[in-house]
Design an enzyme around this catalytic site. Structure first.
Site, PDB file in Angstrom:
ATOM      1  N   CYS A 116     -22.012  30.134  -7.966  1.00  0.00           N
ATOM      2  CA  CYS A 116     -21.734  31.335  -8.756  1.00  0.00           C
ATOM      3  C   CYS A 116     -21.078  30.920 -10.061  1.00  0.00           C
ATOM      4  CB  CYS A 116     -20.800  32.262  -7.969  1.00  0.00           C
ATOM      5  SG  CYS A 116     -20.602  33.883  -8.731  1.00  0.00           S
TER       6      CYS A 116
ATOM      7  N   CYS B  10     -19.079  34.114   3.937  1.00  0.00           N
ATOM      8  CA  CYS B  10     -20.044  33.388   3.111  1.00  0.00           C
ATOM      9  C   CYS B  10     -19.487  32.062   2.619  1.00  0.00           C
ATOM     10  CB  CYS B  10     -20.413  34.210   1.894  1.00  0.00           C
ATOM     11  SG  CYS B  10     -20.994  35.812   2.316  1.00  0.00           S
TER      12      CYS B  10
ATOM     13  N   CYS C 170     -12.019  33.947  -4.021  1.00  0.00           N
ATOM     14  CA  CYS C 170     -13.322  33.703  -3.393  1.00  0.00           C
ATOM     15  C   CYS C 170     -13.672  32.230  -3.408  1.00  0.00           C
ATOM     16  CB  CYS C 170     -14.382  34.504  -4.146  1.00  0.00           C
ATOM     17  SG  CYS C 170     -16.068  34.085  -3.663  1.00  0.00           S
TER      18      CYS C 170
ATOM     19  N   CYS D 175     -13.940  34.327  -9.291  1.00  0.00           N
ATOM     20  CA  CYS D 175     -12.984  35.236  -8.663  1.00  0.00           C
ATOM     21  C   CYS D 175     -11.988  34.393  -7.876  1.00  0.00           C
ATOM     22  CB  CYS D 175     -13.714  36.231  -7.771  1.00  0.00           C
ATOM     23  SG  CYS D 175     -14.968  37.157  -8.683  1.00  0.00           S
TER      24      CYS D 175
ATOM     25  N   CYS E 231     -26.752  39.951   5.415  1.00  0.00           N
ATOM     26  CA  CYS E 231     -26.074  39.665   4.153  1.00  0.00           C
ATOM     27  C   CYS E 231     -26.812  38.516   3.464  1.00  0.00           C
ATOM     28  CB  CYS E 231     -24.623  39.296   4.448  1.00  0.00           C
ATOM     29  SG  CYS E 231     -23.700  38.949   2.963  1.00  0.00           S
TER      30      CYS E 231
ATOM     31  N   GLU F 295     -26.874  30.404   2.333  1.00  0.00           N
ATOM     32  CA  GLU F 295     -26.513  31.000   3.614  1.00  0.00           C
ATOM     33  C   GLU F 295     -26.957  32.448   3.729  1.00  0.00           C
ATOM     34  OE1 GLU F 295     -22.336  28.608   4.039  1.00  0.00           O
ATOM     35  OE2 GLU F 295     -22.347  30.750   3.737  1.00  0.00           O
TER      36      GLU F 295
HETATM   37  S1  SF4 Z   1     -16.749  37.311  -5.358  1.00  0.00           S
HETATM   38 FE1  SF4 Z   1     -17.369  35.140  -5.289  1.00  0.00          FE
HETATM   39  S2  SF4 Z   1     -19.642  35.206  -5.139  1.00  0.00           S
HETATM   40 FE2  SF4 Z   1     -18.959  37.252  -5.875  1.00  0.00          FE
HETATM   41  S3  SF4 Z   1     -19.006  37.087  -8.143  1.00  0.00           S
HETATM   42 FE3  SF4 Z   1     -16.912  36.534  -7.525  1.00  0.00          FE
HETATM   43  S4  SF4 Z   1     -16.955  34.264  -7.349  1.00  0.00           S
HETATM   44 FE4  SF4 Z   1     -19.113  34.972  -7.353  1.00  0.00          FE
END
Ligand code: SF4
Length: 412
Positions: free
Chosen positions: A144, A382, A151, A148, A137, A124
């Site tokens: 990933c 995102c 997220c 986190c 962006c 994206e």
């Molecule tokens: S915020 Fe989301 S995209 Fe960024 S490093 Fe952490 S898990 Fe990965």
């Protein structure tokens, strides 16, 4: 698991030049530095004495004029165009979906062809227009490896790193769609004046951890900021990291762009939970790396992103801790109201609490804008577009997992 799979996430290698192969197998000229482009031209028989001239000619067409078809390169001889076309591609990725929010935010779900034995991948890109500027962006990875907890991308497994071509293609495609390249009939050499452009800023804040894909991100950003091409000022490019400490100095030294840190907590015990890479690189090391960031000054401050989570990190104690932590670091703090996603245990802080938090930080002398959520009607944070598309295709048994909402800093 935090910080794993870095090696397995290497960007796929480029296909070697092999005349008359199918379009998907031809190497792309996008994302190569001048030397690499020259090497490929040599491989297909362009004489040494012509290499420099050909590279700057094609570079201009790709990055100044924004063309995606060799046939329109008017100052390149017809047989040369045919030869380039036979051996290389400068095609854009496929647009799977394009959404335009009623606040002007645009979001693209893009599909890149398979690399080697891989399969097509989707990522994206989001464009956020604001008063006097427009920010793109950009994603650096598909999924990933970090997890986190606030997220949604963190719930997707890493598929692979993006190549410099794929990172840059997001900018080229967005410029196409926004009319940010000069008209085809303008004289050769015409540059689009910087003040007339819709995309004035670029942030590596989409899906993925850019510093786990350092070499490809570096190559892409050096091309994006090349003054004879896309010409984005390095001061208008921001790379956002969750805190890959060993690569932070290199980012300043070798790329020279602005730095943002996905901070979100000011105590190690809490940050270990919210941004688990903190277990590997705790706050003390992270802040030390920030202090040593090349070029850091009051004119070139580091942005610290702080997502506001109700009763988790939003107390005035936290605000106090934040000020202490950042003491002496030229900083700007972006407060991001949390955008809840299905399945999350977090809630967004109350608005009054966010304002109290912001006032406290402001009073201590830090700029601390509260980021207005953008593009909510098109799920512009995102990962959501990808999420939607994949939910639809779950029935087609395409193997992707659940998605995210707050990416690596959901807004600029
Ligand atoms: S915020 Fe989301 S995209 Fe960024 S490093 Fe952490 S898990 Fe990965």
């Amino acid at each position: 698991m935090v910080g794993t799979d870095v090696m397995t996430a290497a960007a796929p290698t480029r296909p070697a030049v092999s005349p008359a192969k199918g379009q998907a197998e031809k190497p792309s000229l996008i994302g190569l530095n001048r030397e690499e482009m020259g090497d490929l031209f040599r491989e297909v028989g362009i004489p040494d004495r012509q290499i420099k001239m050909r590279v700057s000619q094609i570079w201009n067409w790709i990055y100044v004029r924004g063309v995606s078809d060799f046939d329109v390169m008017a100052n390149v001889a017809k047989d040369m165009r045919a030869m380039l076309k036979q051996n290389f591609t400068i095609a854009r990725p496929e647009i799977v979906e394009e959404q335009v929010s009623n606040d002007g935010t645009r979001k693209w779900l893009l599909r890149f062809p398979p690399r080697g034995a891989g399969r097509p991948v989707e990522i994206e890109t989001v464009y956020i227009p604001e008063e006097g500027r427009g920010t793109l962006c950009v994603s650096s990875q598909v999924g990933c490896t970090l997890t986190c907890s606030f997220c949604h991308t963190g719930t997707q497994r890493l598929v692979r790193n993006l190549t410099s071509e794929e990172i840059l293609s997001q900018l080229l495609l967005a410029r196409d769609r926004l009319g940010d390249f000069p008209d085809r009939d303008m004289p050769i050499g015409t540059m689009m004046p910087a003040e007339g452009r819709k995309i004035t800023n670029m942030v590596m804040m989409g899906m993925g951890e850019p510093l786990y894909n350092f070499e490809e991100v570096k190559k892409a950003l050096l091309i994006a900021s090349d003054g004879d091409g896309l010409s984005l000022s390095k001061r208008r490019i921001t790379l956002s990291t969750s805190g890959v400490v060993p690569e932070i100095f290199r980012t300043g030294e070798e790329i020279g762009v602005m730095l943002a840190i996905s901070l979100h907590a000011v105590r190690d015990d809490l940050r270990d939970m919210l941004v688990p890479i903190n277990k590997k690189y705790p706050l003390k090391d992270l802040i030390a790396a920030c202090r040593a960031y090349p070029g850091l000054s009051n004119a070139r401050r580091i942005t610290f992103e702080y997502v506001m989570l109700k009763d988790v990190n939003d107390s005035l104690e936290d605000a106090k801790g934040l000020i202490q932590l950042l003491k002496g670091v030229p900083s700007k703090i972006n407060l991001i109201p949390f955008n809840p996603w299905p399945g999350t245990n977090y809630q967004c802080s109350d608005w009054a609490q966010i304002e109290k938090f912001a006032d406290f930080i402001n009073a201590a002398g830090y700029a601390s804008p509260i980021r207005t959520p953008r593009g909510r009607d098109i799920l512009a944070a995102c990962g959501q577009l990808k999420s939607d598309s994949e939910r639809m295709r779950k029935t087609d048994r395409l193997a992707f997992e659940a998605m995210m909402i707050v990416g690596h800093g959901e807004d600029d």
